[in-house]
Motif scaffolding. Structure first.
Motif, mmCIF file in Angstrom:
data_model
loop_
_atom_site.group_PDB
_atom_site.id
_atom_site.type_symbol
_atom_site.label_atom_id
_atom_site.label_comp_id
_atom_site.label_asym_id
_atom_site.label_seq_id
_atom_site.Cartn_x
_atom_site.Cartn_y
_atom_site.Cartn_z
ATOM 1 N N ARG A 9 0.833 -1.211 0.000
ATOM 2 C CA ARG A 9 0.000 0.000 0.000
ATOM 3 C C ARG A 9 0.860 1.250 0.000
ATOM 4 O O ARG A 9 0.619 2.194 -0.757
ATOM 5 N N LEU B 291 2.358 1.864 -3.368
ATOM 6 C CA LEU B 291 1.362 2.312 -4.349
ATOM 7 C C LEU B 291 0.834 3.714 -4.064
ATOM 8 O O LEU B 291 0.354 4.386 -4.981
ATOM 9 N N LEU B 292 0.936 4.171 -2.819
ATOM 10 C CA LEU B 292 0.487 5.531 -2.496
ATOM 11 C C LEU B 292 1.238 6.575 -3.313
ATOM 12 O O LEU B 292 0.706 7.654 -3.592
ATOM 13 N N ASN B 293 2.457 6.244 -3.724
ATOM 14 C CA ASN B 293 3.237 7.168 -4.555
ATOM 15 C C ASN B 293 2.579 7.395 -5.913
ATOM 16 O O ASN B 293 2.898 8.356 -6.596
ATOM 17 N N TYR B 294 1.680 6.494 -6.316
ATOM 18 C CA TYR B 294 1.039 6.573 -7.627
ATOM 19 C C TYR B 294 -0.437 6.942 -7.531
ATOM 20 O O TYR B 294 -1.125 7.011 -8.536
ATOM 21 N N SER B 295 -0.891 7.181 -6.321
ATOM 22 C CA SER B 295 -2.298 7.468 -6.101
ATOM 23 C C SER B 295 -2.675 8.809 -6.697
ATOM 24 O O SER B 295 -1.971 9.802 -6.497
ATOM 25 N N GLU B 296 -3.774 8.846 -7.412
ATOM 26 C CA GLU B 296 -4.248 10.077 -8.041
ATOM 27 C C GLU B 296 -5.438 10.678 -7.304
ATOM 28 O O GLU B 296 -5.745 11.839 -7.472
ATOM 29 N N ASN B 297 -6.134 9.891 -6.496
ATOM 30 C CA ASN B 297 -7.285 10.358 -5.717
ATOM 31 C C ASN B 297 -8.277 11.154 -6.559
ATOM 32 O O ASN B 297 -8.539 12.327 -6.303
ATOM 33 N N ARG C 266 -13.800 10.575 -11.868
ATOM 34 C CA ARG C 266 -13.959 9.156 -12.227
ATOM 35 C C ARG C 266 -14.997 9.009 -13.332
ATOM 36 O O ARG C 266 -14.819 8.233 -14.264
ATOM 37 N N GLU D 5 -4.446 -5.164 -9.668
ATOM 38 C CA GLU D 5 -5.880 -5.272 -9.394
ATOM 39 C C GLU D 5 -6.340 -6.723 -9.389
ATOM 40 O O GLU D 5 -7.099 -7.134 -8.504
#
Length: 162
Positions: free
Chosen positions: A27, A30-36, A42, A93
């Motif tokens: 996690r 992957l937070l480094n790639y999170s776009e939120n 969306r 995923e």
């Protein structure tokens, strides 16, 4: 006594902690790639459908095999990197969905086991509350638990079986 325990093995707490620690590491990476994305974003960007994925794949194939036919306005190095990232996120995923399913099935069995045994204990408590050897503790317990049962009629009645 009914067979309520359908569980083959119990989760080892050491292995649970190890899994949680490793998933925390994943996690955090992957937070480094999170776009939120917001819900609106969306909806706006959405997921391209399968037909459009075929278009992207076909354009990429043409760029790889016949680059002279590719638009100079596209940054093809970024296109390739984006494709590789997209494939990687799809693999992650899939792995996450597999992990969710692996965790969900035994959790469902544990839920079933726990619920069935809670019902056994509740029935025992009702028996003890109504017996001469019962005590106020059982009556209080039954009254406390009784409110957790649905009451579809809206009347102040007791659960089935009382």
């Amino acid at each position: 006594m009914p067979v309520n325990n359908l569980i083959g093995t119990q989760l080892d707490l050491g292995q649970l902690q190890s899994c949680l620690n490793q998933l925390t590491i994943v996690r955090d990476i992957l937070l480094n790639y999170s776009e939120n994305l917001t819900p609106e974003e969306r909806q706006r960007y959405g997921s391209i459908n399968e037909q459009n994925k075929l278009l992207v794949s076909k354009v990429m194939d043409y760029n790889r095999t016949e680059p002279s036919l590719s638009s100079p306005d596209v940054n093809w190095a970024n296109f390739e990197q984006s494709w590789a990232s997209r494939v990687g996120f799809a693999q992650l995923e899939t792995m996450c969905h597999t992990i969710i399913e692996i965790c969900s099935d035994p959790r469902i069995l544990h839920d079933y086991y726990l619920y069935q045994n809670a019902l056994v204990d509740y029935d025992y408590s009702k028996y003890k509350a109504n017996s001469t050897q019962g005590g106020a503790g059982f009556s209080t317990k039954v009254e406390d638990i009784k409110q957790l049962f649905p009451n579809p009629s809206g009347h102040n009645s007791t659960p089935a079986g009382e």
